[in-house]
Design a protein around this motif. Structure first.
Motif, mmCIF file in Angstrom:
data_model
loop_
_atom_site.group_PDB
_atom_site.id
_atom_site.type_symbol
_atom_site.label_atom_id
_atom_site.label_comp_id
_atom_site.label_asym_id
_atom_site.label_seq_id
_atom_site.Cartn_x
_atom_site.Cartn_y
_atom_site.Cartn_z
ATOM 1 N N GLY A 12 -6.475 21.313 2.034
ATOM 2 C CA GLY A 12 -6.975 20.552 0.888
ATOM 3 C C GLY A 12 -5.909 19.996 -0.033
ATOM 4 O O GLY A 12 -6.217 19.204 -0.917
ATOM 5 N N SER A 13 -4.627 20.414 0.119
ATOM 6 C CA SER A 13 -3.586 19.881 -0.761
ATOM 7 C C SER A 13 -3.383 18.392 -0.482
ATOM 8 O O SER A 13 -3.520 17.935 0.652
ATOM 9 N N LEU A 14 -3.069 17.636 -1.531
ATOM 10 C CA LEU A 14 -3.003 16.185 -1.445
ATOM 11 C C LEU A 14 -1.650 15.683 -1.942
ATOM 12 O O LEU A 14 -1.143 16.156 -2.954
ATOM 13 N N ARG A 15 -1.064 14.731 -1.207
ATOM 14 C CA ARG A 15 0.182 14.068 -1.612
ATOM 15 C C ARG A 15 0.000 12.569 -1.433
ATOM 16 O O ARG A 15 -0.689 12.141 -0.528
ATOM 17 N N SER A 16 0.669 11.804 -2.272
ATOM 18 C CA SER A 16 0.674 10.346 -2.136
ATOM 19 C C SER A 16 2.100 9.850 -2.117
ATOM 20 O O SER A 16 2.937 10.312 -2.899
ATOM 21 N N GLY A 17 2.373 8.916 -1.239
ATOM 22 C CA GLY A 17 3.686 8.300 -1.172
ATOM 23 C C GLY A 17 3.768 7.121 -2.129
ATOM 24 O O GLY A 17 2.762 6.699 -2.698
ATOM 25 N N PRO A 18 4.962 6.571 -2.297
ATOM 26 C CA PRO A 18 5.133 5.432 -3.200
ATOM 27 C C PRO A 18 4.569 4.138 -2.599
ATOM 28 O O PRO A 18 4.358 4.037 -1.396
ATOM 29 N N GLU A 19 4.362 3.175 -3.451
ATOM 30 C CA GLU A 19 3.882 1.855 -3.039
ATOM 31 C C GLU A 19 4.977 1.138 -2.256
ATOM 32 O O GLU A 19 6.142 1.128 -2.662
ATOM 33 N N VAL A 20 4.610 0.563 -1.127
ATOM 34 C CA VAL A 20 5.533 -0.204 -0.280
ATOM 35 C C VAL A 20 4.905 -1.574 -0.060
ATOM 36 O O VAL A 20 3.692 -1.670 0.163
ATOM 37 N N ALA A 21 5.727 -2.610 -0.137
ATOM 38 C CA ALA A 21 5.210 -3.968 0.041
ATOM 39 C C ALA A 21 6.022 -4.709 1.099
ATOM 40 O O ALA A 21 7.210 -4.458 1.276
ATOM 41 N N LEU A 22 5.348 -5.593 1.781
ATOM 42 C CA LEU A 22 5.997 -6.508 2.717
ATOM 43 C C LEU A 22 5.601 -7.909 2.293
ATOM 44 O O LEU A 22 4.422 -8.265 2.292
ATOM 45 N N ASP A 23 6.597 -8.675 1.849
ATOM 46 C CA ASP A 23 6.388 -10.061 1.433
ATOM 47 C C ASP A 23 7.047 -10.980 2.453
ATOM 48 O O ASP A 23 8.144 -10.674 2.944
ATOM 49 N N VAL A 24 6.398 -12.084 2.768
ATOM 50 C CA VAL A 24 6.969 -13.072 3.674
ATOM 51 C C VAL A 24 7.005 -14.425 2.974
ATOM 52 O O VAL A 24 6.201 -14.701 2.081
ATOM 53 N N MET A 25 7.960 -15.238 3.387
ATOM 54 C CA MET A 25 8.090 -16.588 2.816
ATOM 55 C C MET A 25 8.037 -17.593 3.949
ATOM 56 O O MET A 25 8.439 -17.317 5.075
ATOM 57 N N ASP A 26 7.536 -18.760 3.658
ATOM 58 C CA ASP A 26 7.496 -19.875 4.599
ATOM 59 C C ASP A 26 6.641 -19.610 5.833
ATOM 60 O O ASP A 26 6.772 -20.309 6.832
ATOM 61 N N GLY A 45 0.821 -1.199 0.000
ATOM 62 C CA GLY A 45 0.000 0.000 0.000
ATOM 63 C C GLY A 45 0.858 1.253 0.000
ATOM 64 O O GLY A 45 2.081 1.186 -0.117
ATOM 65 N N HIS A 46 0.200 2.373 0.136
ATOM 66 C CA HIS A 46 0.898 3.661 0.182
ATOM 67 C C HIS A 46 0.168 4.594 1.135
ATOM 68 O O HIS A 46 -0.970 4.337 1.539
ATOM 69 N N LEU A 47 0.837 5.674 1.471
ATOM 70 C CA LEU A 47 0.246 6.694 2.332
ATOM 71 C C LEU A 47 -0.292 7.829 1.478
ATOM 72 O O LEU A 47 0.315 8.208 0.470
ATOM 73 N N ARG A 48 -1.429 8.355 1.878
ATOM 74 C CA ARG A 48 -2.002 9.529 1.220
ATOM 75 C C ARG A 48 -2.187 10.590 2.307
ATOM 76 O O ARG A 48 -2.773 10.331 3.349
ATOM 77 N N TRP A 49 -1.658 11.774 2.052
ATOM 78 C CA TRP A 49 -1.674 12.869 3.018
ATOM 79 C C TRP A 49 -2.507 14.008 2.462
ATOM 80 O O TRP A 49 -2.284 14.466 1.342
ATOM 81 N N GLN A 50 -3.481 14.441 3.234
ATOM 82 C CA GLN A 50 -4.237 15.629 2.851
ATOM 83 C C GLN A 50 -4.166 16.616 3.999
ATOM 84 O O GLN A 50 -4.554 16.305 5.124
ATOM 85 N N SER A 51 -3.634 17.799 3.706
ATOM 86 C CA SER A 51 -3.541 18.824 4.750
ATOM 87 C C SER A 51 -4.890 19.513 4.890
ATOM 88 O O SER A 51 -5.766 19.371 4.037
ATOM 89 N N GLY A 52 -5.038 20.251 5.971
ATOM 90 C CA GLY A 52 -6.284 20.937 6.252
ATOM 91 C C GLY A 52 -6.686 21.919 5.160
ATOM 92 O O GLY A 52 -7.861 22.211 4.980
#
Length: 168
Positions: free
Chosen positions: A126-140, A117-124
């Motif tokens: 109304g300006s909007l920013r989105s962070g990059p996609e981050v993943a956590l994968d596990v094995m076994d 997922g990613h983070l989405r930031w909206q300031s009071g």
């Protein structure tokens, strides 16, 4: 005896206006500071960040707690006085808290062995920013709540511009 009762009533009547005046004065002294408090909180209140976490994650309370703890650490390191208020939202809910600084976790993939997922930031304002996609994968093994803090730290580390906005 009747005379004593009348004298007592006269004394009470004479004192009543003083007591009523005193209660009005107390009410003014107690209520007046609230009239001059900043909108959105009491006097001297620190700014708030609304943290919105998706309710569709496995163990959503643990995910939101992990992200809140990681965010609290980042804010403390930046000497920010902001407070975090958590809320869970439906993944299809796109509304923002009006007039509030809002940080939202948007999940794009949830599987037994992966969360991303990613983070989405909206300031009071109304300006909007989105962070990059981050993943956590596990094995076994299956993804568990004990792994959420690592995912939360990764989301925040990948979004320095959002953290800078939060720290201002």
């Amino acid at each position: 005896m009747h005379t004593q009762v009348l004298r007592w009533q006269d004394r009470v009547r004479r004192r009543t206006p003083r007591i009523a005046g005193l209660s009005r004065l107390c009410a003014i002294v107690l209520v007046a500071p609230l009239a001059f408090a900043p909108v959105g909180g009491a006097m001297g209140a620190d700014p708030e960040v609304v943290l919105q976490c998706p309710a569709n994650a496995p163990d959503p309370d643990a995910l939101c707690a992990a992200l809140s703890a990681a965010l609290e650490t980042v804010l403390q390191d930046a000497k920010s006085t902001r407070h975090i208020r958590q809320s869970q939202i439906s993944p299809t809910d796109s509304s923002q808290t009006a007039g509030a600084d809002t940080l939202r976790l948007v999940l794009s993939d949830i599987r037994r062995d992966r969360i991303s997922g990613h983070l989405r930031w909206q300031s009071g304002d109304g300006s909007l920013r989105s962070g990059p996609e981050v993943a956590l994968d596990v094995m076994d093994t299956a993804l568990s709540a004990e792994m959420y803090p690592r995912f939360a730290r990764g989301l925040l580390q990948a979004s320095p511009e959002i953290i800078k906005d939060l720290s201002d």
